[in-house]
Design an enzyme around this catalytic site. Structure first.
Site, PDB file in Angstrom:
ATOM      1  N   CYS A  24      -7.103  -9.039  -3.803  1.00 33.77           N
ATOM      2  CA  CYS A  24      -6.909  -8.043  -2.760  1.00 33.77           C
ATOM      3  C   CYS A  24      -8.213  -7.880  -1.993  1.00 33.77           C
ATOM      4  O   CYS A  24      -9.280  -7.794  -2.603  1.00 33.77           O
ATOM      5  CB  CYS A  24      -6.499  -6.712  -3.391  1.00 33.77           C
ATOM      6  SG  CYS A  24      -6.187  -5.415  -2.183  1.00 33.77           S
ATOM      7  N   HIS A  31       3.086  -6.814  -2.676  1.00 31.52           N
ATOM      8  CA  HIS A  31       1.675  -6.424  -2.766  1.00 31.52           C
ATOM      9  C   HIS A  31       1.266  -5.599  -1.538  1.00 31.52           C
ATOM     10  O   HIS A  31       0.692  -4.511  -1.672  1.00 31.52           O
ATOM     11  CB  HIS A  31       0.811  -7.694  -2.882  1.00 31.52           C
ATOM     12  CG  HIS A  31      -0.665  -7.447  -2.854  1.00 31.52           C
ATOM     13  ND1 HIS A  31      -1.503  -7.804  -3.888  1.00 31.52           N
ATOM     14  CD2 HIS A  31      -1.467  -6.870  -1.914  1.00 31.52           C
ATOM     15  CE1 HIS A  31      -2.744  -7.443  -3.583  1.00 31.52           C
ATOM     16  NE2 HIS A  31      -2.751  -6.898  -2.382  1.00 31.52           N
ATOM     17  N   GLU A  32       1.589  -6.116  -0.346  1.00 34.18           N
ATOM     18  CA  GLU A  32       1.160  -5.420   0.883  1.00 34.18           C
ATOM     19  C   GLU A  32       1.857  -4.071   1.028  1.00 34.18           C
ATOM     20  O   GLU A  32       1.240  -3.082   1.414  1.00 34.18           O
ATOM     21  CB  GLU A  32       1.432  -6.273   2.125  1.00 34.18           C
ATOM     22  CG  GLU A  32       0.609  -7.540   2.222  1.00 34.18           C
ATOM     23  CD  GLU A  32      -0.877  -7.324   2.001  1.00 34.18           C
ATOM     24  OE1 GLU A  32      -1.404  -6.248   2.348  1.00 34.18           O
ATOM     25  OE2 GLU A  32      -1.517  -8.227   1.449  1.00 34.18           O
ATOM     26  N   HIS A  86       0.547  -1.087  -0.780  1.00 33.15           N
ATOM     27  CA  HIS A  86      -0.584  -0.367  -0.164  1.00 33.15           C
ATOM     28  C   HIS A  86      -0.099   0.864   0.609  1.00 33.15           C
ATOM     29  O   HIS A  86      -0.847   1.825   0.782  1.00 33.15           O
ATOM     30  CB  HIS A  86      -1.345  -1.273   0.804  1.00 33.15           C
ATOM     31  CG  HIS A  86      -2.311  -2.210   0.143  1.00 33.15           C
ATOM     32  ND1 HIS A  86      -3.397  -1.785  -0.570  1.00 33.15           N
ATOM     33  CD2 HIS A  86      -2.370  -3.568   0.101  1.00 33.15           C
ATOM     34  CE1 HIS A  86      -4.087  -2.831  -1.019  1.00 33.15           C
ATOM     35  NE2 HIS A  86      -3.480  -3.937  -0.622  1.00 33.15           N
TER      36      HIS A  86
HETATM   37 ZN    ZN Z   1      -4.202  -5.807  -1.198  1.00 37.05          ZN
END
Ligand code: ZN
Length: 182
Positions: free
Chosen positions: A103, A145-146, A149
């Site tokens: 990341c 994953h994105e 956030h």
């Molecule tokens: Zn990330």
């Protein structure tokens, strides 16, 4: 070029649930500038995905583009360039698949993360048009994953074995076959 500084783990903004955009906001010139900043920041950092909170904007926006030319991910095929507002994820295939994730907000580290291999994502595109896509494999992990956030989650929160958290420069790459993400 207006690449922004990328916030690192420890910054409380990365732990907030980001706010939705209104249709009017998506269509505003301010948001068009923000999208440009996101792509510029992603390119400058050499990543494949970036969420707005990573550049200090706690709003529901992420950009993703897999590139064959990426130095960090040499075996990847090009993907479409995705601009994603207000996403909702539905798991379509619960089978867990694992990748070594990294990341831009947790520089220098990688960890092994298992996530569902197939998802549907409903979102608004840069014209505020509703879109629905079904994706699987590596791209499904990148999206999860994105989009994590946007709800204040980092990949380390998803790790089952914290013992797989490693500094990249200490990893023995020949023994690791799974692809990486970031
Ligand atoms: Zn990330």
């Amino acid at each position: 070029m207006s690449a922004k500084e990328i916030l690192k783990m420890g910054n409380p903004l990365l732990r907030e649930v980001a706010e939705d955009f209104s249709i009017e906001e998506i269509k505003s010139s301010e948001t068009k500038e923000l999208i440009k900043d996101m792509w510029d920041s992603l390119e400058a950092a050499g990543g494949i995905g970036l969420a707005a909170p990573q550049i200090g904007i706690s709003k529901q926006l992420a950009v993703i583009r897999l590139s064959e030319e990426s130095e960090r991910y040499p075996d990847m095929e090009d993907s479409e360039a995705f601009v994603i507002f207000n996403p909702k994820i539905t798991v379509m295939d619960e089978t867990e698949q694992g990748f070594w994730e990294g990341c831009l907000s947790v520089p220098g580290l990688r960890g092994f993360v298992e996530r569902p291999r197939g998802i549907r994502v409903d979102f608004l595109d840069e014209n505020a048009e509703p879109k629905s896509i079904e994706i699987e494999d590596f791209l499904a992990t990148v999206f999860q994953h994105e989009l994590d956030h946007l709800i204040g989650k980092l990949y380390i929160d998803r790790m089952k074995d914290i013992g797989t958290l490693m500094f990249e420069d200490q990893m023995i790459f020949e023994e690791i076959e799974e692809e990486f993400v970031d």
